[in-house]
Design an enzyme around this catalytic site. Structure first.
Site: not given
Length: 622
Positions: A175, A332, A334, A336-337, A434, A436
């Protein structure tokens, strides 16, 4: 073959001529030199051996990785506690053994493998190579493998597991971690990350088959086996089609005058975010040219984590100013965020926190549900979720609007498995997050997803733009209606596990044995929940409602002034994190006062409970 045999002979001679005086270490060295077929990592161990570096050999060879909040994650390099060809083969052999036990139809349903763009030349280790070896282990055992032919966002793996009805899947990624790291993230047939007891059982199975099987190193199988399939086109098409379920204003999107800049942080995100914008009817976002293509060195950022804010978003903010774009979206590595920044009227950029974005997403997803729901849809069937260290803003929305809000332990694996339960019971989950910067809109994927989050933010901003409202202005409206939720999250670095343990043990035996603190400086404590031990003073039976999590440290303090603060260790990095939030009622609108109170409380928390100078903690560099 002869060359290999000669190499093995040299290794054996090398091993035979060294006795470290530690039988456990001697055995581990022997195993490594016999089993590792990667010349670079084998050489790393041989060099340490030649130079008598016994302590480093012990550190590398005498312990194993364990499953944390995001599967196995460690530095790339030689040794049983690092990510490398051999440990990935061993992990996959363990996976095979466990899945064979759990699923009688394993060899019909198959397994999904995806990867990001990480790599390390010195260990000749890359996510793509590790993915091929993962596939090879399974193909050699006659398991059908869906191996993506190129890098994909992490959410594509859980999505593919569900869509293709596979028994499980693995994503090779670390990540947003530093460039030296990589990881092995496991998803169950549900499409959610594995939770206990699967993680413990897989580790047991890994221990039982550490020696590589015949065929496990044969990565040629990826090109020759009829059991290997490439799901890329199919999954990409289905994902983009499913994405349209959370698109509510396609017409408006196609006409918007807003411009967006997107950075993929040298990772996988560029192509997929472009496709997502297309699915929503938008013109493509403007990419940051220096960060658009994969680069395992992440050469333009000091760390590849968009959560670090303005300092790592420099290139995208400058480009946005040049292009006259008001909104920056950063996925990010990968994908996912998601981080989001908005240009304010005073010329400064506002980088939203994960908690602030969640307030916007929660409001948006509920507003869209209300406007598009069928007549007989019941608000009591609607759920939103957050991890327990995240803002309580969704709880405030739920109380006022009549839907349900639930909390889980930190880590999206807990959110994913809880959503699965809710869906099976006929409930509808609109949003989960979440703090983050991990968000999930809708339930097509049961993990956080930066691709869908990016395009939902774009739609929300375009809709608000038609009313001349910015994201920041809308956030204030949400706080005015549901109560200000002001939070601060940060961390200290600590590379010594014993220091970390002693900090938390001191809190459990504060003024006297088995007594938690009653005050933090001048601030009176109302309740304490310790998820590590399962204690919760607010419950009649003093037992925590959240499941006990013995492997990680986490204590939450609820103060009399309405503040909630949590101290916890990270599941993926050497950090002690702290989270603090002032939850005010809608009639408390003096934000300066609330912010001042929160600041004082955090200072007291750090000084009294973490004692950074005494414990040698390293402050987060801003």
């Amino acid at each position: 073959m002869a060359e290999n045999a000669e190499g093995d002979l040299n290794s054996n001679l090398l091993h035979a001529s060294y006795h470290t005086g530690d039988p456990q270490l001697d055995t581990a060295i022997g195993q490594w030199l016999r089993w590792d077929k990667n010349p670079k990592t084998k050489e790393q161990i041989e060099n340490l051996l030649r130079n008598g570096m016994n302590k480093e050999l012990r550190d590398r060879l005498c312990c194993r990785m364990t499953f944390g909040t995001a599967g196995l994650r460690s530095a790339m390099g030689a040794g049983f506690c690092y990510i490398n060809d051999l440990t990935v083969i061993q992990s996959t052999q363990g996976m095979y053994k466990y899945l064979e036990r759990c699923f009688s139809d394993f060899k019909q349903r198959g397994f999904v493998v995806g990867y990001d763009t990480r790599g390390q030349v010195t260990s000749s280790c890359s996510s793509q190579r590790l993915a091929k070896l993962t596939a090879a282990v399974l193909l050699a055992r006659d398991v059908p493998v869906y191996l993506f032919s190129r890098y994909v966002p992490t959410p594509f793996v859980p999505y593919a597991v569900q869509e293709l009805k596979a028994v499980a899947g693995v994503m090779i990624t670390a990540s947003h971690n530093r460039k030296e790291d990589n990881g092995y993230k496991v998803y169950w047939e549900t499409g959610a990350q594995i939770t206990s007891p699967h993680d413990k059982e897989i580790l047991k199975c890994i221990e039982e088959c550490v020696e590589p099987w015949n065929g496990s190193w044969n990565d040629n199988l990826v090109d020759t086996s009829p059991l290997k399939r490439d799901p890329l086109q199919d999954i990409c098409r289905r994902y983009m089609e499913d994405l349209k379920k959370i698109c509510f204003y396609r017409e408006l999107n196609s006409k918007t005058t807003l411009k967006f800049v997107h950075t993929s942080f040298h990772g996988v995100g560029h192509d997929y975010v472009q496709l997502a914008f297309q699915a929503f009817g938008f013109k493509p976002p403007i990419p940051v040219p220096e960060q658009k293509d994969p680069d395992p060195d992440f050469s333009t950022v000091k760390c590849p984590n968009p959560e670090e804010g303005e300092s790592v978003l420099e290139l995208s903010l400058r480009l946005a100013e040049k292009e006259n774009a008001r909104i920056v979206l950063a996925t990010d590595p990968d994908a996912d965020r998601l981080a989001v920044a908005e240009l304010q009227e005073n010329g400064h950029w506002k980088v939203f926190t994960g908690n602030e974005l969640a307030a916007l997403f929660g409001w948006w997803m509920f507003d869209c549900w209300k406007k598009s729901k069928s007549r007989n849809a019941d608000v009591k069937n609607i759920y939103m979720l957050a991890t327990t260290v995240s803002s309580k803003i969704l709880k405030a929305l739920a109380l006022k609007e009549g839907f349900h809000f639930e909390e889980t332990l930190p880590g999206f694996k807990w959110i994913g498995s809880r959503i699965k339960d809710l869906l099976e019971n006929g409930k509808e989950v609109l949003f989960a997050f979440e703090e983050s910067i991990g968000f999930l809109c809708g339930t097509s994927v049961l993990d956080k997803d930066g691709v869908s989050a990016a395009v939902v933010v774009a739609e929300m901003a375009s809709y608000l733009e038609t009313m001349n409202i910015t994201l920041k202005q809308q956030l204030i409206k949400i706080y005015e209606k549901y109560g200000y939720h002001i939070s601060k999250t940060s961390y200290f670095l600590c590379y010594d596990p014993t220091t970390i343990k002693s900090i938390f043990e001191r809190l459990r035996n504060f003024d006297s044995p088995k007594e938690y603190p009653k005050f933090c400086g001048a601030f009176a404590i109302l309740h304490i929940r310790d998820v590590t031990t399962g204690y919760d003073s607010s419950q009649p039976n003093k037992k925590s409602v959240l499941p006990v999590s013995k492997n990680s440290q986490m204590i939450t303090f609820t103060f009399q002034n309405g503040c909630v603060a949590t101290l916890r260790t990270s599941g993926t990095e050497p950090k002690i994190k702290y989270y603090a939030e002032m939850c005010a009622s809608p009639d408390q609108s003096d934000t300066t006062l609330l912010e001042e109170e929160l600041k004082k409380l955090i200072e007291a928390l750090i000084e009294n409970f973490l004692e950074p100078s005494k414990n040698g903690l390293i402050w987060r560099s801003v």
